[in-house]
Design an enzyme around this catalytic site. Structure first.
Site, PDB file in Angstrom:
ATOM      1  N   PHE A  68       0.830  -1.201   0.000  1.00 39.27           N
ATOM      2  CA  PHE A  68       0.000   0.000   0.000  1.00 39.27           C
ATOM      3  C   PHE A  68       0.872   1.262   0.000  1.00 39.27           C
ATOM      4  O   PHE A  68       1.909   1.306   0.669  1.00 39.27           O
ATOM      5  CB  PHE A  68      -0.890   0.051   1.250  1.00 39.27           C
ATOM      6  CG  PHE A  68      -2.013  -0.946   1.261  1.00 39.27           C
ATOM      7  CD1 PHE A  68      -3.256  -0.625   0.754  1.00 39.27           C
ATOM      8  CD2 PHE A  68      -1.823  -2.217   1.794  1.00 39.27           C
ATOM      9  CE1 PHE A  68      -4.298  -1.546   0.780  1.00 39.27           C
ATOM     10  CE2 PHE A  68      -2.855  -3.143   1.833  1.00 39.27           C
ATOM     11  CZ  PHE A  68      -4.100  -2.805   1.316  1.00 39.27           C
ATOM     12  N   ASP A  69       0.415   2.256  -0.725  1.00 34.02           N
ATOM     13  CA  ASP A  69       0.930   3.611  -0.538  1.00 34.02           C
ATOM     14  C   ASP A  69       0.305   4.132   0.764  1.00 34.02           C
ATOM     15  O   ASP A  69      -0.673   3.567   1.257  1.00 34.02           O
ATOM     16  CB  ASP A  69       0.524   4.481  -1.733  1.00 34.02           C
ATOM     17  CG  ASP A  69       0.839   5.954  -1.519  1.00 34.02           C
ATOM     18  OD1 ASP A  69       1.971   6.264  -1.111  1.00 34.02           O
ATOM     19  OD2 ASP A  69      -0.067   6.781  -1.736  1.00 34.02           O
TER      20      ASP A  69
END
Length: 352
Positions: A68-69
């Protein structure tokens, strides 16, 4: 063959051959996969999950690692500025004017937070010329005939713009889990802004759901400061955190995770995430908050920006894969049974 080899009745075996020919038609076998996939794509679209083709849907089923960012993905992406510091010889208004002038041209959530802060403080924002974004670092341009640089710690260190006040602000903001953004004018650091974001309400629950699906590893890849990234990761229970990453660094991290854990999905929203989205086996973009580059690069777009949709997409892909396997198995088993029946004379054309 039976009439020629065994002198069997021609009419009987010609009829059985016709039955066998009808049974051999691969309609059920051929249709079993595309019908399942098209049904899944349509079901996903109704839920606001746009998947770009059956191949991506099938790859989702084998995902074992999700990266995930942070900003705008695991967090709300609506940052605010809790603290503003001016270095000696300068004022906070001067710092905010310079920062807002540049960030007014930026699409990044940090830039939007700075512009909102300037509006709340009723600060007049001057025009900027020669604006240039520096991916993963910040931006620069000309404001009121002066060279202005706004960015993170790494950007100022690369330009050799450091001071005791710079170090003190960086240490203070990092200790509190804030992201420090520095402002320099004509090669001199003039101040710093602290920017902070909050995790999405459903983030922790979504990650737990992914783990329940058997996802082996959940990682966070961000260009943010290590302290700020660590604070968010600790609240969500993420143990693999990679901070201070440039866009190319994110793509390299994705490659490393793929080599270690297998099929990987990357979830992001910004232009800085585009290389990582392209490198991952399946790129998933947050559709509402996502940049055009992220949406164009990604294989899946979440139109509602809801993290539970990631879990839904993986669960749907696995259900589709099970459906396909069941369809194929049923088709082959049925044909095998009728093959025996056709040769033994128990099957008729209408049954076939």
């Amino acid at each position: 063959v039976p009439p020629l080899a065994l002198a069997a009745d021609w009419s009987t075996w010609f009829y059985r051959a016709l039955v066998l020919l009808v049974i051999s038609c691969p309609c059920a076998l051929v249709i079993s996969t595309p019908v399942s996939i098209v049904s899944a794509l349509a079901a996903a679209a109704r839920k606001g999950v746009l998947i770009k083709g059956g191949a991506r849907l099938e790859q989702l089923a084998s995902v074992r690692c999700v990266a995930f960012d942070k900003t705008g993905t695991l967090t709300k992406g609506r940052l605010h500025v809790p603290r503003l510091v001016a270095f000696s010889g300068h004022t906070t208004e001067e710092v905010l004017r310079a920062a807002a002038a540049l960030e007014g041209r930026s699409e990044h959530p940090i830039g939007l937070a700075i512009v909102r802060k300037a509006a709340l403080e009723n600060v007049t924002v001057p025009a900027v010329t020669g604006f240039q974004a520096i991916p993963g670092l910040g931006a620069e341009g000309i404001v009121e005939r002066r060279e202005v640089l706004v960015g993170n710690r790494r950007l100022l260190e690369q330009r050799g713009l450091q001071s005791a006040e710079f170090t003190a602000s960086d240490s203070e903001f990092s200790t509190r889990g804030w992201t420090p953004i520095f402002v320099a004018v004509d090669g001199v650091p003039i101040g710093a802004l602290a920017v902070v974001d909050e995790p999405r309400e459903a983030a922790a629950e979504s990650l737990q759901m992914l783990r329940a699906l058997g996802i082996q590893k959940i990682a966070m890849l961000t260009g943010d400061h290590a302290a700020a990234a660590g604070a968010v990761a600790a609240s969500l229970g993420i143990d693999d955190v990679r901070a201070d990453l440039l866009p190319g660094d994110k793509a390299a991290a994705v490659t490393q995770l793929r080599a270690k854990y297998g099929t990987l999905a990357m979830v992001g929203d910004g232009v800085n995430d585009a290389p990582a989205l392209a490198t991952a086996d399946v790129g998933i973009a947050m559709g509402v908050a996502g940049s055009a580059a992220a949406l164009e690069t990604a294989d899946v777009a979440l139109m509602a920006d809801e993290l539970p949709k990631v879990t839904y997409a993986i669960r749907l892909s696995r259900a589709t894969a099970r459906n396909i396997r069941a369809n194929i198995a049923f088709s082959i088993a049925l044909k095998a049974a009728f093959l025996v029946m056709a040769v033994s004379g128990l099957a008729t054309l209408w049954m076939a």
